[in-house]
Design an enzyme around this catalytic site. Structure first.
Site, short mmCIF file in Angstrom:
data_model
loop_
_atom_site.label_atom_id
_atom_site.label_comp_id
_atom_site.label_asym_id
_atom_site.label_seq_id
_atom_site.Cartn_x
_atom_site.Cartn_y
_atom_site.Cartn_z
N LYS A 214 -1.28 0.14 5.32
CA LYS A 214 -0.68 1.48 5.32
C LYS A 214 0.81 1.35 5.61
CE LYS A 214 -4.95 3.07 5.23
NZ LYS A 214 -5.53 2.04 4.36
N GLY A 215 1.60 2.20 5.00
CA GLY A 215 3.04 2.17 5.26
C GLY A 215 3.81 1.37 4.22
N CYS A 216 3.13 0.79 3.26
CA CYS A 216 3.82 0.09 2.18
C CYS A 216 3.83 1.01 0.98
CB CYS A 216 3.09 -1.20 1.81
SG CYS A 216 3.23 -2.46 3.06
N GLN A 217 4.96 0.99 0.28
CA GLN A 217 5.09 1.83 -0.90
C GLN A 217 4.27 1.23 -2.05
OE1 GLN A 217 9.25 1.20 -1.81
NE2 GLN A 217 9.21 2.82 -3.30
N SER A 218 4.24 -0.10 -2.14
CA SER A 218 3.37 -0.73 -3.14
C SER A 218 2.03 -0.98 -2.47
CB SER A 218 3.94 -2.06 -3.61
OG SER A 218 5.21 -2.31 -3.12
#
Length: 142
Positions: free
Chosen positions: A51-55
């Site tokens: 969670k928290g990654c754009q990819s």
């Protein structure tokens, strides 16, 4: 012989210092991503997404001989390179060593300052997730 997390981090710092500019460093990161120990498809699940990654970044952890073995994948080449660097530093290490590990090497290679704010946040999320796995496995060992 067990190579410590710190030794691996110093190797990574040395490797990145060989490059003159960030274009070369990005290329190197992309190459590292290509050599990443890939997560098997059965673990490419929602629960393994960081969670928290754009990819999308999937990470799977398994305990073998009291050491954590990480595999991962990402749908973005730079992100794949970032997780490859982290996995190289933390895979096949004892959970306690991962929990206690310093992550200054990320600043020393200048990674955070050369990433977009969303990628930099993703990087922080990746480190947190790897450490969360280590905490979970350390609890099992206690």
């Amino acid at each position: 012989m067990i190579v410590s997390i710190e030794d691996i981090q110093n190797e990574i710092i040395d490797e990145f210092s060989m490059f003159e500019d960030w274009e070369e460093r990005y290329q190197y990161m992309i190459d590292l991503g290509k050599d990443l120990p890939l997560i098997s498809d059965q673990y490419k699940t929602e629960s393994n997404i960081i969670k928290g990654c754009q990819s999308k970044v999937w990470v799977h952890a398994e305990m073998k001989d009291n050491k954590i073995d990480f595999t991962a994948d990402s749908d973005a080449i730079i992100t794949k390179g970032i997780i490859a660097i982290l996995i190289r530093a933390f895979s096949n290490q004892h959970p306690k060593d991962i929990i206690d590990a310093n992550t200054d090497f990320i600043d020393k290679i200048g990674l955070k300052e050369h990433l977009s704010p969303t990628r930099a946040n993703g990087l922080v999320s990746m480190v947190k997730q790897l450490k969360m796995y280590a905490i979970a496995y350390q609890t099992q060992l206690n």
